[in-house]
Scaffold this motif. Structure first.
Motif, PDB file in Angstrom:
ATOM      1  N   VAL A 123       0.858  -1.188   0.000  1.00 18.34           N
ATOM      2  CA  VAL A 123       0.000   0.000   0.000  1.00 18.34           C
ATOM      3  C   VAL A 123       0.893   1.238   0.000  1.00 18.34           C
ATOM      4  N   THR A 124       0.620   2.183  -0.890  1.00 16.97           N
ATOM      5  CA  THR A 124       1.326   3.460  -0.969  1.00 16.97           C
ATOM      6  C   THR A 124       0.403   4.579  -0.524  1.00 16.97           C
ATOM      7  N   VAL A 125       0.975   5.587   0.142  1.00 20.28           N
ATOM      8  CA  VAL A 125       0.208   6.760   0.569  1.00 20.28           C
ATOM      9  C   VAL A 125       0.770   7.998  -0.120  1.00 20.28           C
ATOM     10  N   ASP A 126      -0.077   8.685  -0.880  1.00 17.65           N
ATOM     11  CA  ASP A 126       0.282   9.958  -1.508  1.00 17.65           C
ATOM     12  C   ASP A 126      -0.427  11.089  -0.770  1.00 17.65           C
ATOM     13  N   LEU A 127       0.281  12.202  -0.564  1.00 15.36           N
ATOM     14  CA  LEU A 127      -0.248  13.324   0.212  1.00 15.36           C
ATOM     15  C   LEU A 127      -0.487  14.539  -0.680  1.00 15.36           C
ATOM     16  N   PHE A 128      -1.645  15.184  -0.505  1.00  9.78           N
ATOM     17  CA  PHE A 128      -1.940  16.494  -1.077  1.00  9.78           C
ATOM     18  C   PHE A 128      -2.190  17.436   0.099  1.00  9.78           C
ATOM     19  N   LEU A 129      -1.280  18.382   0.306  1.00 11.94           N
ATOM     20  CA  LEU A 129      -1.295  19.242   1.484  1.00 11.94           C
ATOM     21  C   LEU A 129      -1.717  20.663   1.099  1.00 11.94           C
ATOM     22  N   PHE A 130      -2.641  21.250   1.892  1.00 13.26           N
ATOM     23  CA  PHE A 130      -3.167  22.590   1.622  1.00 13.26           C
ATOM     24  C   PHE A 130      -3.069  23.448   2.886  1.00 13.26           C
ATOM     25  N   PRO A 131      -1.861  23.715   3.392  1.00  8.43           N
ATOM     26  CA  PRO A 131      -1.741  24.390   4.687  1.00  8.43           C
ATOM     27  C   PRO A 131      -1.948  25.900   4.584  1.00  8.43           C
ATOM     28  N   ASN A 132      -2.632  26.456   5.577  1.00  8.67           N
ATOM     29  CA  ASN A 132      -2.684  27.895   5.773  1.00  8.67           C
ATOM     30  C   ASN A 132      -1.841  28.309   6.963  1.00  8.67           C
ATOM     31  N   ASP A 133      -1.298  27.322   7.665  1.00 11.29           N
ATOM     32  CA  ASP A 133      -0.433  27.551   8.815  1.00 11.29           C
ATOM     33  C   ASP A 133       0.564  26.397   8.851  1.00 11.29           C
ATOM     34  N   ASN A 134       1.401  26.362   9.885  1.00  7.21           N
ATOM     35  CA  ASN A 134       2.401  25.308   9.998  1.00  7.21           C
ATOM     36  C   ASN A 134       1.738  23.936  10.051  1.00  7.21           C
ATOM     37  N   MET A 135       2.187  23.033   9.184  1.00 11.51           N
ATOM     38  CA  MET A 135       1.638  21.665   9.137  1.00 11.51           C
ATOM     39  C   MET A 135       2.664  20.635   9.591  1.00 11.51           C
ATOM     40  N   GLY A 166       5.580   6.838  -1.762  1.00  5.59           N
ATOM     41  CA  GLY A 166       4.561   7.768  -2.227  1.00  5.59           C
ATOM     42  C   GLY A 166       5.138   9.110  -2.646  1.00  5.59           C
ATOM     43  N   SER A 167       4.238  10.033  -2.986  1.00  3.48           N
ATOM     44  CA  SER A 167       4.612  11.372  -3.415  1.00  3.48           C
ATOM     45  C   SER A 167       3.885  12.400  -2.562  1.00  3.48           C
ATOM     46  N   VAL A 168       4.453  13.614  -2.496  1.00  2.00           N
ATOM     47  CA  VAL A 168       3.868  14.705  -1.721  1.00  2.00           C
ATOM     48  C   VAL A 168       3.634  15.884  -2.653  1.00  2.00           C
ATOM     49  N   TYR A 169       2.424  16.455  -2.569  1.00  2.00           N
ATOM     50  CA  TYR A 169       2.065  17.653  -3.337  1.00  2.00           C
ATOM     51  C   TYR A 169       1.683  18.738  -2.331  1.00  2.00           C
ATOM     52  N   TYR A 170       2.001  19.970  -2.658  1.00  2.00           N
ATOM     53  CA  TYR A 170       1.980  21.031  -1.642  1.00  2.00           C
ATOM     54  C   TYR A 170       1.394  22.306  -2.236  1.00  2.00           C
ATOM     55  N   TYR A 171       0.345  22.852  -1.594  1.00  2.00           N
ATOM     56  CA  TYR A 171      -0.352  24.039  -2.092  1.00  2.00           C
ATOM     57  C   TYR A 171      -0.604  25.014  -0.929  1.00  2.00           C
ATOM     58  N   PRO A 172       0.419  25.720  -0.484  1.00  2.00           N
ATOM     59  CA  PRO A 172       0.226  26.644   0.648  1.00  2.00           C
ATOM     60  C   PRO A 172      -0.688  27.804   0.273  1.00  2.00           C
ATOM     61  N   GLN A 173      -1.464  28.253   1.263  1.00  2.00           N
ATOM     62  CA  GLN A 173      -2.390  29.377   1.082  1.00  2.00           C
ATOM     63  C   GLN A 173      -3.366  29.115  -0.063  1.00  2.00           C
ATOM     64  N   TYR A 174      -3.832  27.898  -0.159  1.00  2.00           N
ATOM     65  CA  TYR A 174      -4.745  27.548  -1.238  1.00  2.00           C
ATOM     66  C   TYR A 174      -6.124  28.163  -1.007  1.00  2.00           C
ATOM     67  N   HIS A 175      -6.678  28.742  -2.058  1.00  2.00           N
ATOM     68  CA  HIS A 175      -8.072  29.184  -2.066  1.00  2.00           C
ATOM     69  C   HIS A 175      -8.507  29.298  -3.521  1.00  2.00           C
ATOM     70  N   TYR A 176      -9.618  28.688  -3.849  1.00  2.00           N
ATOM     71  CA  TYR A 176      -9.998  28.588  -5.253  1.00  2.00           C
ATOM     72  C   TYR A 176     -10.403  29.927  -5.862  1.00  2.00           C
ATOM     73  N   GLU A 177     -10.688  30.951  -5.042  1.00  2.00           N
ATOM     74  CA  GLU A 177     -11.022  32.274  -5.562  1.00  2.00           C
ATOM     75  C   GLU A 177      -9.928  33.297  -5.274  1.00  2.00           C
ATOM     76  N   LYS A 178      -9.415  33.318  -4.056  1.00  2.00           N
ATOM     77  CA  LYS A 178      -8.438  34.328  -3.662  1.00  2.00           C
ATOM     78  C   LYS A 178      -7.045  34.042  -4.218  1.00  2.00           C
ATOM     79  N   ASN A 179      -6.758  32.807  -4.525  1.00  2.00           N
ATOM     80  CA  ASN A 179      -5.446  32.432  -5.054  1.00  2.00           C
ATOM     81  C   ASN A 179      -5.640  31.609  -6.322  1.00  2.00           C
ATOM     82  N   PRO A 180      -6.020  32.262  -7.427  1.00  2.00           N
ATOM     83  CA  PRO A 180      -6.359  31.503  -8.646  1.00  2.00           C
ATOM     84  C   PRO A 180      -5.180  30.722  -9.223  1.00  2.00           C
ATOM     85  N   LEU A 181      -3.960  31.232  -9.057  1.00  2.00           N
ATOM     86  CA  LEU A 181      -2.814  30.512  -9.586  1.00  2.00           C
ATOM     87  C   LEU A 181      -2.625  29.180  -8.877  1.00  2.00           C
TER      88      LEU A 181
END
Length: 916
Positions: free
Chosen positions: A513-525, A539-554
């Motif tokens: 079993v492999t575990v892949d992480l998608f992280l969306f922190p707004n503070d220390n994680m 596994g693999s790690v993906y990282y999206y700090p300060q994610y917001h679908y409207e305020k952070n479109p990029l």
């Protein structure tokens, strides 16, 4: 001797990674400097050197203290506001003009071209030589032709202060030199931008070497002994991308599988065929083996002539075998995917839940696998939310489990269902999940309990767990405590605070079993702690700090693009990777997200086509009697469609005892990739300061050795003599030290550690874009891009190459960034953005539409060409010069000084002081 003009021209180089320089002691500056900054007196040259082939698992070895410099200087803006409108000069880059020789006596005459050496002055051309030099004559006002300089004599008027070595070097083209002086030469990029340079093999062998960028060595010529390797002071390792998605290009071979009876090496194009190809000699252990009898008989059972050209395994270095039943321990299982989605208040309000469910619903038909592929979904906050998708349940039903200590786990038939049979029910569930949790006020995140429940759910079958979380684990097992103060960056330790996730990862690996992480922190994680669940389960790690679908479109667009690619990309299950080497060469250590089962074997519950592994190599015995060094990787895996396969990749490299030949065949990209992986390991086992110090000596040590053995006259001359093959090494190491992973300032622990994870797992091309992105001018692209099959000339990453009347494209690991100067032509703006002028453009624009005109066609053709070799689709963003968003472009100008970090030229000065 300093020069070897009669030797063979040095081969072209690939681009390699950078390092961050030692800080400067200059006084603060506010205007663009016009002269190189002053340097401190050079410290004594360091003694000893690192031996990369004998380092322990900690990787790089920090040996000597590096002089400390004050880095707390005011940063200089690369784009001052008071610049004239016609140019954008650099305030951080330093002039590259030559300096007077540092060993010039105050009253002596400088050396002249083509002169023999005398005490004080070389011999003049066409004049008799005086063995001891003429003694000083009273009252002589100036030196006479043919006489060496005497104490107190003035310089001849108009005499250039240039030593003969520098003068001769100036008259030579780059391809004619065995080395160059980096203090003078700034145009050091090769015209041919191939990812890797090919090993110097005979043409008949070189034709077999397919896909060299996916399995390559830092040295394209292998030293014949460990003593030679230790003297070179360069790293020796391999970089392999074992499951690279090559479509239908990989030849498929059916059993029987010819293998050596002793070392189990697979037959390959570099073996020696004997007795009319009835026998073959293993190029790993030298044993003679019989070729399978099936090779000599047709399908009708009649004997046929053996045709070497018809056997892919004897003609191509990369083949894929269909594995027979003896290569399986159990029947191949169907692909199982289980998605664990955080539905706490932060995850819901940021739009992460909505976008993740939307992408999954859209791509449900494209998930890899055969008719047996299955999927399940669990949501969690401070409770676990199971969804019954069984065909007898009618509409999806939700079961809420508040007990986190011993949570109830339903049967697998209720939670994980066949995608083909229950596709509509799955899509209906994904559509209603955002609505069900739209009013969630639960702030907690029970990561540990949901992972343990998911592991127990699929352990019988194996598969992939995908965890999407918006905050650090805050309740139940695996709760992460706040990390202590990290203000002392030099001694910063990035070790996990808890072993819970590592222990769980090892249990997952045991169950495939492999575990892949998608992280969306707004503070220390605390990424160093949480990410161990992926690191030790392949596994693999993906990282999206300060994610917001409207305020952070990029960031929102980046997540959608990467998550969509993740859901549909090929995948391999239940894999092991073994690497075999020529006798006398051994594997020292592995780098990557994996579980090391033996010195040459790693276990991979899942394999992604987007990841690569590093291997450090040591030489234990002399290789003088061997002509080729052979390295062979064998990946045994189960495809998503249930086929058991073996992908075999063989690399052949020539062996030499000549250090100059080895220097000239250095693969700079692979070397920087290995050095970055070793530095990450050093940061984890020791400290960030130790890793930075070791990276700097990775530049200093080989240059000291090269100067001592091949150009001793460069000592004390003010030159920085570098082999042509290593001319990019200081630039890439300088840039590497400025990356988020290794810089000292303004980087959070989570940002830093995620950057380290990328260096640890990404293939060479991606690492190179992280370290030194590609910069191209767009406003004159029609003139500079003449061959549409190759990339246009790239520009150095310095603001002195920018102009406010132009536009530039920067290709980074994460984005394509278009920087638009404030005085760019209205025609360009209208052609690319369909806007009237620069002032009508938004501050930041995600995506670029394709318009029907020549300028737009050129831009999109260039982006398509650059994106061909990428593993992951990349977002495109446009930024204006005079906005805050422009900083995301300027931060990549790594040759300039910024945020207390010295410029590339200043870094060269520090290296020159240490090399001497």
């Amino acid at each position: 001797m300093m020069f070897n003009p009669g030797g063979p021209p040095a081969p072209g180089l690939n681009n390699g990674p950078p390092l961050m320089g030692v800080p400067s002691t200059q006084t603060p500056v506010s205007d663009p400097p016009t002269q190189p900054p002053p340097v401190n007196p050079p410290p004594p040259p360091p003694t000893g050197a690192g031996n990369f082939s004998r380092l322990g698992p900690s990787g790089l070895k920090a040996k000597r203290p590096i002089p400390s410099y004050n880095i707390n200087q005011p940063s200089v803006s690369p784009v001052p506001n008071n610049l004239p409108p016609n140019a954008l000069p650099v305030s951080t880059a330093q002039p590259a003009g030559p300096s007077p020789p540092s060993n010039m006596p105050p009253g002596g005459m400088p050396p002249q071209p083509n002169m023999a050496q005398y005490p004080g002055m070389p011999h003049q051309p066409n004049t008799p030589q005086y063995p001891g030099g003429m003694p000083p004559q009273p009252g002589m006002p100036s030196p006479q032709p043919g006489m060496p300089p005497q104490p107190g004599m003035p310089l001849e008027p108009g005499t250039p202060m240039v030593d003969p070595a520098t003068q001769r070097m100036r008259q030579m083209s780059l391809s004619d030199r065995s080395y160059i002086n980096l203090m003078e030469h700034r145009s050091i990029f090769p015209k041919d931008e191939k990812l890797t340079c090919l090993p110097p093999l005979p043409p008949d062998l070189l034709t077999h070497n397919k896909y060299p960028e996916h399995f390559c060595s830092t040295l394209n010529v292998v030293p014949s002994s460990s003593s030679i390797l230790s003297k070179l002071k360069v790293p020796f390792g391999l970089v392999i991308q074992p499951f690279k998605d090559l479509g239908e290009e990989v030849p498929i071979v059916t059993p029987p599988i010819p293998r050596c009876k002793v070392c189990r090496t697979y037959v390959n194009p570099y073996v020696q065929l004997n007795d009319g190809a009835r026998r073959w000699k293993c190029n790993i252990c030298a044993r003679l083996n019989d070729m399978p009898a099936d090779y000599f008989y047709g399908e009708d059972g009649r004997r046929v002539p053996f045709d070497v050209a018809s056997r892919p395994e004897l003609n191509c270095s990369l083949v894929e075998y269909i594995a027979p039943s003896e290569y399986t321990t159990r029947p191949p299982q169907g692909a199982v995917y289980l998605y664990l989605i955080d539905v706490s208040i932060g995850a819901v309000q940021s739009g992460m839940v909505k976008m993740a469910c939307k992408v999954l619903g859209e791509e449900i038909d494209s998930i890899p696998g055969d008719s047996r592929r299955s999927i399940g979904i669990i949501c969690f906050s401070s409770k676990l939310h199971y969804f019954n998708l069984h065909k007898n349940s009618g509409q999806p039903q939700m079961l809420v489990v508040p007990d986190l200590d011993e949570p109830f786990i339903p049967t697998i038939d209720e939670l994980i269902v066949n995608i083909k049979e229950e596709k509509q029910k799955i899509k209906d569930l994904l559509a209603i999940i955002p609505t069900v949790f739209a009013d969630s006020k639960d702030p907690d995140c029970a990561v540990g309990p949901v992972l343990k429940a998911a592991k127990e759910l699929i352990f019988r079958y194996g598969g992939r767990l995908t965890l999407l979380m918006s905050r650090s684990p805050s309740i139940g097992e695996g709760t992460v405590k706040k990390r202590a103060d990290t203000s002392k960056l030099e001694g910063l330790s990035l070790s996990p605070l808890d072993d819970f996730y590592k222990t769980l990862a090892l249990e997952c690996t045991q169950k495939q079993v492999t575990v892949d992480l998608f992280l969306f922190p707004n503070d220390n994680m605390d990424v160093p702690t949480v990410s161990t669940i992926s690191q030790f389960s392949s596994g693999s790690v993906y990282y999206y700090p300060q994610y917001h679908y409207e305020k952070n479109p990029l960031m929102a667009e980046k997540f959608v693009t990467e998550f969509r690619h993740y859901v549909v990309r090929p995948i391999a299950f239940e894999a092991v990777l073994r690497i075999r080497c020529t006798s006398g060469v051994n594997i020292h250590s592995f780098f990557g997200n994996c579980f090391v089962r033996a010195h040459d074997l790693i276990a991979l519950a899942n394999v992604s086509p987007d990841v690569a592994f590093g291997v450090q190599i040591s030489i234990d015995d002399n290789l003088h009697e061997s002509k080729l060094a052979i390295f062979q990787s064998a990946l045994l895996f189960t495809s998503a469609k249930g086929d058991r396969r073996i992908r075999v990749h063989t690399l052949a490299l020539p062996i030499s005892s000549d250090p100059q030949t080895i220097y000239n065949n250095l693969n700079i990209d692979a070397s920087i990739s290995i050095l970055a992986k070793m530095a990450v390991e050093k940061s984890n086992s020791a400290s960030l300061g130790d890793a930075r110090e070791a990276l700097q000596y990775a530049v200093v040590d080989p240059l000291i050795k090269y100067r001592t053995d091949y150009c001793p006259a460069a000592k004390g001359s003010g030159q920085l003599a570098v082999p042509v093959s290593q001319r990019l090494l200081p630039l890439y190491i300088s840039s590497l030290l400025k990356s988020k992973a290794f810089r000292l300032q303004n980087v959070s622990v989570d940002d830093r550690y995620f950057a380290m994870l990328q260096f640890k797992t990404l293939p060479i091309e991606e690492i190179m874009l992280m370290i030194y992105p590609r910069l191209f001018s767009l406003h004159n692209l029609a003139e500079t891009w003449t061959d549409k099959n190759t990339v246009p000339p790239r520009l150095p990453l310095t603001a002195e190459k920018l102009t406010r009347q132009g536009a530039f494209l920067l290709q980074t690991h994460e984005h394509f960034i278009v920087w638009i100067g404030r005085h760019v032509s209205d025609i360009f703006v209208n052609s690319i953005y369909n806007a009237a002028s620069y002032n009508d453009l938004p501050e930041l624009k995600v995506g670029i539409e394709h318009h029907d005109n020549a300028i737009s066609d050129l831009l999109h053709d260039l982006i398509s060409l650059l994106a061909k070799v990428r593993e992951v689709p990349t977002t495109i963003v446009s930024v204006r010069e005079d906005t805050r968003s422009g900083s995301m472009f300027l931060q990549h100008l790594v040759e300039d000084r910024s945020d207390g970090q010295i410029s590339y030229y200043e870094f060269l000065q520090k290296i020159q002081q240490q090399v001497g």
